[in-house]
Design a protein around this motif. Sequence first.
Motif, PDB file in Angstrom:
ATOM      1  N   UNK A   1     -10.481 -12.215  19.525  1.00  0.00           N
ATOM      2  CA  UNK A   1     -11.606 -11.411  19.060  1.00  0.00           C
ATOM      3  C   UNK A   1     -11.206 -10.590  17.839  1.00  0.00           C
ATOM      4  N   UNK A   2      -9.979 -10.090  17.849  1.00  0.00           N
ATOM      5  CA  UNK A   2      -9.504  -9.288  16.721  1.00  0.00           C
ATOM      6  C   UNK A   2      -9.284 -10.166  15.491  1.00  0.00           C
ATOM      7  N   UNK A   3      -8.808 -11.397  15.716  1.00  0.00           N
ATOM      8  CA  UNK A   3      -8.566 -12.292  14.580  1.00  0.00           C
ATOM      9  C   UNK A   3      -9.860 -12.736  13.908  1.00  0.00           C
ATOM     10  N   UNK A   4     -10.969 -12.662  14.650  1.00  0.00           N
ATOM     11  CA  UNK A   4     -12.247 -13.091  14.086  1.00  0.00           C
ATOM     12  C   UNK A   4     -12.832 -12.075  13.118  1.00  0.00           C
ATOM     13  N   UNK A   5     -12.349 -10.843  13.157  1.00  0.00           N
ATOM     14  CA  UNK A   5     -12.888  -9.811  12.272  1.00  0.00           C
ATOM     15  C   UNK A   5     -12.410 -10.032  10.837  1.00  0.00           C
ATOM     16  N   UNK A   6     -13.365  -9.964   9.911  1.00  0.00           N
ATOM     17  CA  UNK A   6     -13.024 -10.083   8.501  1.00  0.00           C
ATOM     18  C   UNK A   6     -12.409  -8.769   8.012  1.00  0.00           C
ATOM     19  N   UNK A   7     -11.346  -8.847   7.195  1.00  0.00           N
ATOM     20  CA  UNK A   7     -10.741  -7.618   6.680  1.00  0.00           C
ATOM     21  C   UNK A   7     -11.683  -6.897   5.722  1.00  0.00           C
ATOM     22  N   UNK A   8     -11.849  -5.600   5.938  1.00  0.00           N
ATOM     23  CA  UNK A   8     -12.687  -4.780   5.059  1.00  0.00           C
ATOM     24  C   UNK A   8     -11.772  -3.920   4.193  1.00  0.00           C
ATOM     25  N   UNK A   9     -11.742  -4.152   2.893  1.00  0.00           N
ATOM     26  CA  UNK A   9     -10.846  -3.362   2.030  1.00  0.00           C
ATOM     27  C   UNK A   9     -11.146  -1.876   2.123  1.00  0.00           C
ATOM     28  N   UNK A  10     -10.093  -1.070   2.130  1.00  0.00           N
ATOM     29  CA  UNK A  10     -10.253   0.388   2.214  1.00  0.00           C
ATOM     30  C   UNK A  10      -9.419   1.019   1.101  1.00  0.00           C
ATOM     31  N   UNK A  11     -10.080   1.498   0.073  1.00  0.00           N
ATOM     32  CA  UNK A  11      -9.326   2.064  -1.061  1.00  0.00           C
ATOM     33  C   UNK A  11      -8.715   3.421  -0.750  1.00  0.00           C
ATOM     34  N   UNK A  12      -9.047   4.033   0.382  1.00  0.00           N
ATOM     35  CA  UNK A  12      -8.531   5.363   0.697  1.00  0.00           C
ATOM     36  C   UNK A  12      -7.071   5.328   1.117  1.00  0.00           C
ATOM     37  N   UNK A  13      -6.596   4.161   1.564  1.00  0.00           N
ATOM     38  CA  UNK A  13      -5.212   4.054   2.026  1.00  0.00           C
ATOM     39  C   UNK A  13      -4.490   3.035   1.152  1.00  0.00           C
ATOM     40  N   UNK A  14      -3.377   3.450   0.573  1.00  0.00           N
ATOM     41  CA  UNK A  14      -2.584   2.589  -0.303  1.00  0.00           C
ATOM     42  C   UNK A  14      -1.150   2.589   0.211  1.00  0.00           C
ATOM     43  N   UNK A  15      -0.551   1.420   0.152  1.00  0.00           N
ATOM     44  CA  UNK A  15       0.838   1.296   0.607  1.00  0.00           C
ATOM     45  C   UNK A  15       1.730   1.123  -0.609  1.00  0.00           C
ATOM     46  N   UNK A  16       2.630   2.092  -0.812  1.00  0.00           N
ATOM     47  CA  UNK A  16       3.646   1.976  -1.862  1.00  0.00           C
ATOM     48  C   UNK A  16       4.804   1.205  -1.250  1.00  0.00           C
ATOM     49  N   UNK A  17       4.980   0.030  -1.743  1.00  0.00           N
ATOM     50  CA  UNK A  17       5.817  -0.958  -1.074  1.00  0.00           C
ATOM     51  C   UNK A  17       7.204  -1.039  -1.701  1.00  0.00           C
ATOM     52  N   UNK A  18       8.196  -0.811  -0.848  1.00  0.00           N
ATOM     53  CA  UNK A  18       9.576  -1.060  -1.274  1.00  0.00           C
ATOM     54  C   UNK A  18       9.803  -2.550  -1.065  1.00  0.00           C
ATOM     55  N   UNK A  19       9.337  -3.318  -2.026  1.00  0.00           N
ATOM     56  CA  UNK A  19       9.333  -4.773  -1.897  1.00  0.00           C
ATOM     57  C   UNK A  19      10.516  -5.384  -2.632  1.00  0.00           C
ATOM     58  N   UNK A  20      10.548  -6.675  -2.664  1.00  0.00           N
ATOM     59  CA  UNK A  20      11.673  -7.377  -3.305  1.00  0.00           C
ATOM     60  C   UNK A  20      11.760  -7.047  -4.785  1.00  0.00           C
ATOM     61  N   UNK A  21      10.608  -6.940  -5.435  1.00  0.00           N
ATOM     62  CA  UNK A  21      10.601  -6.579  -6.854  1.00  0.00           C
ATOM     63  C   UNK A  21      11.239  -5.208  -7.062  1.00  0.00           C
ATOM     64  N   UNK A  22      10.877  -4.257  -6.212  1.00  0.00           N
ATOM     65  CA  UNK A  22      11.419  -2.897  -6.349  1.00  0.00           C
ATOM     66  C   UNK A  22      12.909  -2.866  -6.087  1.00  0.00           C
ATOM     67  N   UNK A  23      13.356  -3.638  -5.111  1.00  0.00           N
ATOM     68  CA  UNK A  23      14.794  -3.692  -4.829  1.00  0.00           C
ATOM     69  C   UNK A  23      15.554  -4.286  -6.010  1.00  0.00           C
ATOM     70  N   UNK A  24      14.949  -5.241  -6.679  1.00  0.00           N
ATOM     71  CA  UNK A  24      15.606  -5.860  -7.836  1.00  0.00           C
ATOM     72  C   UNK A  24      15.706  -4.871  -8.994  1.00  0.00           C
ATOM     73  N   UNK A  25      14.630  -4.118  -9.241  1.00  0.00           N
ATOM     74  CA  UNK A  25      14.602  -3.224 -10.391  1.00  0.00           C
ATOM     75  C   UNK A  25      15.335  -1.910 -10.138  1.00  0.00           C
ATOM     76  N   UNK A  26      15.237  -1.382  -8.917  1.00  0.00           N
ATOM     77  CA  UNK A  26      15.805  -0.059  -8.631  1.00  0.00           C
ATOM     78  C   UNK A  26      17.184  -0.168  -8.002  1.00  0.00           C
TER      79      UNK A  26
END
Length: 761
Positions: free
Chosen positions: A54-79
Amino acid sequence: MIGGALNRLKTAIKKYWARWTFGVLLAVAASLYPLGLWSSHAIERQDTMWSDLRMRLEEPTPDPRVVIVDIDSKSLTEVGRFPWSRNVLAKLVTQLTRHYHVGAVGFDVSFPEPDNSSGYSVLEKLAERDLKDVPILRARLGELKSSLDYDGLFAKALEGQPVILGYNLSTGQAKGVLPKPIFTEEALNGREVWAYHTDGYEANIERLQNAAMGAGSFTVEPDADGVVRNYSLVQKIRDGYYSSLALATVAAYLKVEEGGITPVLPEAAHALTKGQRESGALDALLMFTPDGAREIPVGVGLTTIVQFSGPGGPAGGRFRYVPAADVLSGKADPRVLRNAIVLVGTTAPGLVDLRATPVNKEYPGVEIHANVIKAILDGRFKSYPADGATYEFLQILAVGLLLALVLAVLTPLYQLLLAGAVLAGSIGFNYYMYSQHDVVLNVFACLLLVALLFVMNLAWGYFAEFRKGRALVSRFGEYVAPELVAQMAENPEAYNMEGESRELTVMFVDVRGFTTISEGLTPKQLREYINLYLTAMSEDIRSSHQGTLDKYIGDAVMAFWGAPVAFPDHASRAVATSLLMQASAKRLNEDFIKRGWPELKIGIGLNSGLMHVGDMGSAIRRAYTVMGDAVNLGSRLEGITKVYGVGICVGEATRHAAPEYVYRELDLVRVKGKNEPVAIFEPVGRADEVGQAELDEIAAWDAALALVRAQRWDEAESRIRSLAGAHPQRGLYQLYLSRIAHYRANPPGAGWDGVTTFETK
C-alpha cells in the motif's frame, strides 16, 4: 402469497442450514481476531506485506520545504574523505545559515570526540618541550590558536543559529552531553509512558552541544524483519524523555521555545486499544509555536508510522538533494535552500547509512527523518485509530455474515463475482482510507475470511453436487443405461424423481406359455432360463436404445422411453428395441432348444402418449415408474399379441410417432377399461430395410382388411385365403378367416364399426 414465501423460506433453510451455520460461525470467529481474543503471526505478516505494498503504491509528492545536503561521492571527491574536519563543517553551517538563509539545519551525524586534525595540540606540545627556547613559536601559536581550533570554529558557527545536532542511542556507556529533555516523568503525573528506553548514548562533546540550539536522536529501530516502518518521536534516556532528530529540527524551524513540547495524556482508558493500555501510551504531543499549538499524534511506544513515498535518494522525487560540496563552494541554487529545513546526511555507499524500508531495500537513512519532518509540517500522520479494532471487528462480521448467507444460494459464477467484488471493495476502501484520510487499518483477516467463505461454499457446492450426482447414479443406475447416467451426473440439477406429466412410450414384455415352461424345468434350470432371458431383454432395452428399465413382474418386463432423459424420438427407440428383442429371443431360443429346454416366445406391447412419471409408491417402498391410461393401454396391447399371433403390437399413437417403420394393421380394438377404439399395428421393420415382397403382402392385407370392414365376406375370404396359403405361419390370417365364418353365421349388422371389443385384460 405469504404461504408460498414461507414455504420457500422453509425449503431454503432445510437446504442451506448447515452451510449457513458453518459460514456464520466462521465469520464470528474471524471477527474476534482484531479484538485480540486470538492471534496469528501469519495474518500479522500478511498485514505487514499489504501495508508495505500500500505504501509503495503512493506517488511521491515533492516537498520543497525539506532539502537534504548530501555528503555524496562527489563531495567526498572534492572535499576529501569523511569525517571532515570541523572547520569544514563550520563553513558548511555558515554557508547554510548566513549565506543561503535556511530555516533550520539538522545533522544526521554526531560529534562525540574532539577534533584534533588541525595539529594544534602537537605544535603546542613542541612549544612546551622540544622548542620551548623558540619564543617566536609560542607567540605564533597564540596567533594561530583561533584558526586551528576546529571545534571552536564549529561551535562559533553554531551559536545563535537554528542548528540541531544528532546523537546515537546505544546499550553501552554514556558518552558526550545530552540536551535538556523535552519533558520528564514529573510531567506525566505519575503515569508511566512506555518509549524506547536506554541508559547508553553517544552524544556530542560539550562545546558543540552548548553552542547548538539543541540535539535529537537519529537512532531508528527496524521491525523484527529488519525493515524500518516506525519512527520513535521521543525516546526515554534514564529519567527524561528526549526528542528525536526530526522532532527537534521541526521545533527549531518553527521557533518552539524550551519546554514548548508537552505530552497529552489520555482522557479515558476506554479510548485506548488493548495494546495501548498495556504499553502506557500518550494521546499526542503538543508543540507550542508562535503561530499556535500543533498536535502530533503518537502511537504505541511514542512512535509514528513513517510515510514513505517513492524509492528515496536523489532520484526518488520527494526531496531535493544538494551536494555538500556545492554548498561549500557557493554553487548551490539559493532558491532551493532559502527558508528550507536542511538535513545534513550521506548517501555515499561507503558511509553505511542505508536502511531497508518498505519502498527500497537501500533507503537513505537521512530521508527517513525527512519523511517524518514532512508529516509534522503537514499535520498528516498515518495512524491506527483508537477505535480501529472495533471498526475491523464490525467490518469482518458484516462481510462475513453477508457472504455466509448469500454465497450459499448462488451458482459458482455468481459466487466468484460476489466474492471478487467484496475483495475489491475491501481493498479499495482500505486504500482509500489510507491515502485520503491517513487511517491505517488491517485488512488481511477480512480478505482471508472472504477467500475462506468462497472456497468453502464452492467446495461444499461441489461435493454436494458430487453427492447428488452419486445419488442420481445410485438411484437411476438400476433403470437406465450407464451412458445416460453419466450424462445425468454431469448436470444433476436437470433431473429429479419428482412426479411430472410427459409424452413417453411404454413397453410391456411377457413370455408365452410360462406356466408350461416352468413345469418342464427344474428350479435351477428355470432360474437360469429366466436369468438369461431377462438379461438379454434388459440389455436390449438399456444399452442398445437407452430405455428406462422399470421393473420385472415375474417373467414380464416393463420399460419406457423419454424419461428421465427426454428423447424426442422415444417412440422410434421403443419400436427399434422391440424388433431387437424379438431377434434376441430367437437367438436365445436356439440355445434353449439345444439344451433341451422349452421354446421361448415373447409378446411385446408398445404405446405412446401422455403419462405420469416419477418416484411413486408407499412409505415402505418406492420406484421410479410411469402411470396413466396410455400405460394401461400398452399393457393391454401386450396381452392381445397372442390373439393376433404376432410378436409385437403397437398403438396408433406409436405408429404416428415412429413413421420411419413399416407397419401391418391388425385391427380396431376396444380394450377393457376404454370406450374409445384404437387401431393396433404390428411393426415389420424400417422402411429402408423391408423388401418389396413384404410390402406387397402388407398392401394385399390392407385391401382384404378393408373388405372385411365393408362386410364383403366372400371377397375378403378369397383374398385372405390366398395370403394364408402363401404365408401359412401368419396366425393373423387364420384369425380373420375364423371371424369371417363367425360373421356369416352372425351378421354384425349395418351399423357395425369394425371394432373388436375385448372384455378381459
